[in-house]
Motif scaffolding. Structure first.
Motif, PDB file in Angstrom:
ATOM      1  N   THR A  80       8.166 -32.739   8.076  1.00  0.00           N
ATOM      2  CA  THR A  80       8.312 -33.158   9.474  1.00  0.00           C
ATOM      3  C   THR A  80       8.680 -31.986  10.375  1.00  0.00           C
ATOM      4  O   THR A  80       8.288 -31.960  11.547  1.00  0.00           O
ATOM      5  N   THR A  81       9.402 -31.018   9.842  1.00  0.00           N
ATOM      6  CA  THR A  81       9.738 -29.834  10.636  1.00  0.00           C
ATOM      7  C   THR A  81       8.475 -29.055  10.989  1.00  0.00           C
ATOM      8  O   THR A  81       8.275 -28.641  12.138  1.00  0.00           O
ATOM      9  N   LEU A  82       7.597 -28.867  10.012  1.00  0.00           N
ATOM     10  CA  LEU A  82       6.344 -28.156  10.270  1.00  0.00           C
ATOM     11  C   LEU A  82       5.435 -28.955  11.207  1.00  0.00           C
ATOM     12  O   LEU A  82       4.765 -28.390  12.077  1.00  0.00           O
ATOM     13  N   LEU A  83       5.412 -30.284  11.027  1.00  0.00           N
ATOM     14  CA  LEU A  83       4.569 -31.130  11.872  1.00  0.00           C
ATOM     15  C   LEU A  83       5.104 -31.260  13.294  1.00  0.00           C
ATOM     16  O   LEU A  83       4.337 -31.505  14.230  1.00  0.00           O
ATOM     17  N   SER A  84       6.417 -31.103  13.452  1.00  0.00           N
ATOM     18  CA  SER A  84       7.012 -31.319  14.772  1.00  0.00           C
ATOM     19  C   SER A  84       6.494 -30.331  15.806  1.00  0.00           C
ATOM     20  O   SER A  84       6.430 -30.659  17.002  1.00  0.00           O
ATOM     21  N   ILE A  85       6.119 -29.141  15.364  1.00  0.00           N
ATOM     22  CA  ILE A  85       5.653 -28.124  16.310  1.00  0.00           C
ATOM     23  C   ILE A  85       4.360 -28.565  17.002  1.00  0.00           C
ATOM     24  O   ILE A  85       4.305 -28.631  18.236  1.00  0.00           O
ATOM     25  N   PRO A  86       3.280 -28.908  16.253  1.00  0.00           N
ATOM     26  CA  PRO A  86       2.082 -29.369  16.955  1.00  0.00           C
ATOM     27  C   PRO A  86       2.267 -30.728  17.635  1.00  0.00           C
ATOM     28  O   PRO A  86       1.673 -30.984  18.678  1.00  0.00           O
ATOM     29  N   VAL A  87       3.092 -31.612  17.061  1.00  0.00           N
ATOM     30  CA  VAL A  87       3.292 -32.925  17.659  1.00  0.00           C
ATOM     31  C   VAL A  87       3.968 -32.793  19.024  1.00  0.00           C
ATOM     32  O   VAL A  87       3.534 -33.396  20.013  1.00  0.00           O
ATOM     33  N   ILE A  88       5.048 -32.007  19.097  1.00  0.00           N
ATOM     34  CA  ILE A  88       5.747 -31.827  20.375  1.00  0.00           C
ATOM     35  C   ILE A  88       4.869 -31.074  21.356  1.00  0.00           C
ATOM     36  O   ILE A  88       4.890 -31.354  22.573  1.00  0.00           O
ATOM     37  N   ALA A  89       4.076 -30.134  20.862  1.00  0.00           N
ATOM     38  CA  ALA A  89       3.139 -29.435  21.748  1.00  0.00           C
ATOM     39  C   ALA A  89       2.121 -30.414  22.349  1.00  0.00           C
ATOM     40  O   ALA A  89       1.783 -30.343  23.536  1.00  0.00           O
ATOM     41  N   LEU A  90       1.639 -31.359  21.523  1.00  0.00           N
ATOM     42  CA  LEU A  90       0.698 -32.379  22.018  1.00  0.00           C
ATOM     43  C   LEU A  90       1.372 -33.289  23.041  1.00  0.00           C
ATOM     44  O   LEU A  90       0.783 -33.635  24.057  1.00  0.00           O
TER      45      LEU A  90
END
Length: 310
Positions: free
Chosen positions: A294-304
């Motif tokens: 989730t930490t790695l995924l949070s970067i593109p998710v929050i960017a989106l």
């Protein structure tokens, strides 16, 4: 949007520096642990005291508290139902998985994102208080009842009050009390608190970068892959969606307020979950791998989310 990009750039640079320091071993093998303890016991409590003592109480007891708490509980309960009916997991693993799907990393990443992306650290305060005052005690009580043999169980009072000794909670309570009584502490007190508080964010980001070295996920034969995928999807997709629905149609939020609620919900799983899993020796790999994924995924998710709502 440029402010959001600038905020993420600041975060990435410091995290990358922490990763490089970890890879080279420049700070020693115990650097991550020492820095994490400094952030947890000193810098973050100081940051909360200073921020809350100089802010309006309506910021804490606001719709942000309702959105954060309801979305976390709703997603956690949904995970628990799926894990029980679909994955057929035991209750301790269900509790750890539910926390992995809904317990937000409000310190190591939450505070930096609130400061650099949302431009307001007060968005994190309601979430911190909810998780430490309510969510942690309930989860620990459930684990105490289901995961430990009778002779190792603590009293109900101890189980409930242990999270209340958390220094971050103490800092939040002290800051709230100062704001509530309307007292303005002397400058000789506020300036050291401000200095220590300002160190919280960069140290937390460096610590996060240090912890990314030498970690592997989805290890064959050891990792509960379906549980990790379910927890990660619930955390990074379902929880932001629930928060959006609550904020948008439940409280009529728009603009920056709506953006902030969804970003908070999209923060990754907190390391606290791994601490709890280790304490009870149940779901440890699930907690560890979910936090990393989730930490790695949070970067593109929050960017989106920023591209869509900022």
């Amino acid at each position: 949007m440029s402010g959001v990009i600038s905020g993420f750039t600041v975060i990435f640079v410091i995290v990358a520096l922490g990763y490089l320091l970890g890879r080279t071993g420049s700070l020693g093998e115990h650097a991550a642990s020492v820095l994490a303890r400094a952030v947890f016991f000193v810098c973050t409590p100081a940051l909360l005291i200073h921020a809350l003592a100089t802010s309006d109480l309506s910021v804490v007891f606001s719709p942000t508290l309702a959105v954060a708490s309801v979305s976390a509980v709703a997603v956690g309960l949904c995970y628990a139902l799926l894990a029980r009916l679909w994955l057929r997991r035991a209750i301790p693993e269900i509790v750890i998985g539910a926390l992995s799907s809904s317990y937000v990393n409000s310190v190591n990443l939450g505070l930096p994102i609130a400061i650099f992306v949302l431009d307001d650290a007060s968005f994190i305060a309601p979430l911190l208080l909810f998780q430490i005052v309510f969510y942690s005690p309930v989860a620990l009580a459930a684990l105490d009842i289901t995961a430990l043999p009778d002779e190792q169980r603590t009293s109900t009072l101890t189980t409930v009050t242990t999270p209340l000794k958390n220094p971050i909670l103490v800092g939040g309570v002290v800051g709230l009390a100062i704001s509530l009584i309307g007292w303005t502490p002397p400058q000789a007190i506020m300036e050291p608190l401000d200095m220590l508080g300002q160190a919280s964010v960069p140290l937390a980001l460096l610590t996060f970068g240090l912890t990314l070295t030498g970690v592997s996920v989805f290890k064959k034969g050891q990792s509960p892959r379906r549980d990790i995928v379910l927890a990660s999807v619930m955390k990074m997709a379902a929880m932001p969606a629930v928060a959006y629905a609550l904020a948008r149609w439940g409280f009529g939020m728009t603009g920056h307020q709506l953006f902030a609620q969804v970003v908070i919900a999209a923060l990754p799983t907190a390391q606290n979950v791994l601490v709890y899993a280790t304490r009870y020796r149940r779901g440890e790999v699930l907690a560890r791998d979910s936090a990393l994924v989730t930490t790695l995924l949070s970067i593109p998710v929050i960017a989106l989310i920023a591209a869509t709502l900022a």
